[in-house]
Design an enzyme around this catalytic site. Structure first.
Site, PDB file in Angstrom:
ATOM      1  N   THR A 172     -45.910  21.995  34.806  1.00 51.99           N
ATOM      2  CA  THR A 172     -47.202  22.194  34.942  1.00 51.99           C
ATOM      3  C   THR A 172     -48.033  21.583  33.855  1.00 51.99           C
ATOM      4  O   THR A 172     -48.625  22.012  32.913  1.00 51.99           O
ATOM      5  CB  THR A 172     -47.589  23.715  34.913  1.00 51.99           C
ATOM      6  OG1 THR A 172     -47.288  24.340  33.692  1.00 51.99           O
ATOM      7  CG2 THR A 172     -47.028  24.817  35.914  1.00 51.99           C
ATOM      8  N   SER A 174     -50.708  19.647  33.520  1.00 46.03           N
ATOM      9  CA  SER A 174     -52.101  19.925  33.185  1.00 46.03           C
ATOM     10  C   SER A 174     -52.498  21.007  32.407  1.00 46.03           C
ATOM     11  O   SER A 174     -53.377  20.978  31.193  1.00 46.03           O
ATOM     12  CB  SER A 174     -53.037  19.918  34.331  1.00 46.03           C
ATOM     13  OG  SER A 174     -53.252  21.067  35.058  1.00 46.03           O
ATOM     14  N   ASP A 175     -51.594  21.977  32.345  1.00 39.98           N
ATOM     15  CA  ASP A 175     -51.675  23.242  31.605  1.00 39.98           C
ATOM     16  C   ASP A 175     -51.289  22.738  30.227  1.00 39.98           C
ATOM     17  O   ASP A 175     -52.023  23.080  29.142  1.00 39.98           O
ATOM     18  CB  ASP A 175     -50.740  24.204  32.041  1.00 39.98           C
ATOM     19  CG  ASP A 175     -51.232  25.103  33.024  1.00 39.98           C
ATOM     20  OD1 ASP A 175     -52.660  25.655  32.501  1.00 39.98           O
ATOM     21  OD2 ASP A 175     -50.809  25.740  33.987  1.00 39.98           O
ATOM     22  N   TYR A 176     -50.218  22.247  30.102  1.00 43.79           N
ATOM     23  CA  TYR A 176     -49.838  21.651  28.649  1.00 43.79           C
ATOM     24  C   TYR A 176     -50.601  20.585  27.962  1.00 43.79           C
ATOM     25  O   TYR A 176     -50.967  20.567  26.915  1.00 43.79           O
ATOM     26  CB  TYR A 176     -48.230  21.053  28.787  1.00 43.79           C
ATOM     27  CG  TYR A 176     -47.453  22.263  29.063  1.00 43.79           C
ATOM     28  CD1 TYR A 176     -47.103  23.358  28.028  1.00 43.79           C
ATOM     29  CD2 TYR A 176     -46.625  22.614  30.156  1.00 43.79           C
ATOM     30  CE1 TYR A 176     -46.324  24.511  28.383  1.00 43.79           C
ATOM     31  CE2 TYR A 176     -45.924  23.630  30.496  1.00 43.79           C
ATOM     32  CZ  TYR A 176     -45.719  24.416  29.503  1.00 43.79           C
ATOM     33  OH  TYR A 176     -44.691  25.622  29.912  1.00 43.79           O
ATOM     34  N   GLY A 179     -53.885  22.162  26.891  1.00 44.96           N
ATOM     35  CA  GLY A 179     -53.387  22.840  25.653  1.00 44.96           C
ATOM     36  C   GLY A 179     -53.077  21.988  24.291  1.00 44.96           C
ATOM     37  O   GLY A 179     -53.708  22.277  23.245  1.00 44.96           O
TER      38      GLY A 179
END
Length: 407
Positions: A172, A174-176, A179
């Site tokens: 995933t 774009s999540d990482y 962040g």
């Protein structure tokens, strides 16, 4: 004789309240924790973070335990708090008053509705506010997850082969990415707040949407459309005009990436293949010629790789100084001597899952001792410690809030 004192971690003394769920905001908090910050994760009392429910699972004395949670929940203390209750909102404001950073990824305006947004809390706080579409704009209230982030950010459209539907990356991303970008901004905001010459010792509100992180890494995609009208398309594993370059199949069922687009690297690859004459063939001598016949030259390289194992191809390419690398599986990572020598994997002694290897904190500070993260907390594991010692509740208050299911 005494040894020199070891330096403190860069963010030692910083407290982060992680009120996020799933990946992006908790990952941001975790990165800050790996740099020395104290991280306190706030979860709903009835079940906690959704990540606890996502496999793969290992069976424990307390039932199935998520290894996804074991990785992403590590390096922090865990408390429970019902933010939907007025008493829970009051406790959150009191906890936030002891902190430096809040990381969250609720839908925009959720925390404001609960009376615990930036305007309701200490102005010294730095807020990392992560969402899919940002805190404002016409899409801000839409639901979404990583897939919407890479979709609207333009990355999904570019991933895969031109004659097939777009393909999500393996993680995933774009999540990482969000962040990481958010953690970078948090550190910058803390530096500005705490500079000796800062005129106003206030924090900041960081608006970090998932789609924005994907958009930021799109290379020349937008500029080429704006200036030249080019709509970039999916290209698979190849790069237009550069060959040979691909992920090639091997005799032992693996894939190996060889990058030999430049004239110098192509000549080296020809020597590695035992075909030095190809480098002087007018069909292949220049990058322009090879790019025009990329299918053909990549096919020749694939015929060669299919007859050898990945290790054999790596050895001969490395000997000839050709950029090469096997597409590693988890099994390859776990047994690679370079990864082992650099201690890129660490063993976390999780009280439920037992000792197991995870990715080490990244990156490292040269010459300083590494700090292994603590295991992911059980739900509410640190309630007494945090609500008593940090917020200042007495035993009667704790009991009352527990009875009311506030914590």
């Amino acid at each position: 004789m005494t040894s020199d004192p070891q330096p403190q971690p860069p963010l030692s003394g910083i407290r982060v309240i992680d009120v996020g769920t799933r990946i992006a905001a908790p990952f941001c908090a975790g990165l800050l924790g790996e740099l020395g910050a104290e991280v306190i994760k706030v979860e709903q009392p009835d079940g906690g973070d959704f990540m606890r429910t996502i496999g793969p699972f290992v069976e424990t004395s307390e039932g199935p335990y998520s290894l996804f949670w074991a990785v992403e929940g590590r390096g922090r203390k865990g408390v429970t708090l019902d933010l939907r209750q007025a008493a829970g909102q009051d406790l959150f404001r009191r906890l936030a008053a002891t902190a430096d950073v809040i990381t969250e990824n609720f839908r925009p305006q959720t925390m404001e509705k609960w009376g615990i947004g930036p305007d309701d809390c200490d102005p010294r706080l730095v807020w990392a506010r992560i969402s899919v579409f940002g805190q404002d704009g016409p899409y801000s209230q839409r639901p979404g997850l990583d897939r919407q982030g890479i979709g609207y950010g333009g990355l999904l459209y570019l991933t895969g082969y031109p004659d097939r539907p777009p393909v999500r990356p393996g993680v995933t991303i774009s999540d990482y990415l969000t962040g990481v970008f958010a953690a970078e901004a948090v550190v910058a905001a803390l530096y500005r707040r705490d500079r000796p010459d800062a005129a106003i010792k206030t924090g900041a509100v960081i608006d970090a949407p998932l789609y924005g992180a994907a958009l930021r890494v799109l290379e020349w995609t937008v500029a080429a459309y704006d200036r030249l009208g080019i709509v970039r398309q999916r290209e698979g594993n190849r790069v237009p005009g550069s060959a040979p370059l691909d992920n090639y199949p091997t005799k032992d069922g693996k894939y190996i990436c060889i990058v030999a687009g430049s004239d110098a690297n192509f000549r080296r690859l020809c020597r590695a293949m035992g075909r030095p004459e190809l480098a002087d063939d007018p069909k292949w001598k220049t990058l322009k010629e090879r790019g025009a016949r990329s299918d053909e030259i990549n096919g020749l390289v694939a015929q060669w790789t299919e007859g050898l194992t990945a290790a054999e191809i790596e050895a001969v390419c490395i000997r000839e100084d050709v950029p090469v690398g096997t597409a590693y599986s988890a099994a390859d990572i776990a047994t690679d001597p370079h990864i082992d020598a650099r201690h890129d994997l660490i063993t976390i002694d999780d009280p439920l899952a037992g000792p197991h290897r995870q990715q080490a904190p990244f990156p490292r500070l040269v010459g300083e001792p590494s700090r292994e993260p603590s295991p992911a907390p059980r739900l509410g594991e640190h309630n007494d410690e945090v609500w008593r010692d940090v917020v200042g509740l007495n035993d009667d208050e704790l009991a009352r809030h527990r009875a009311a299911k506030v914590i």
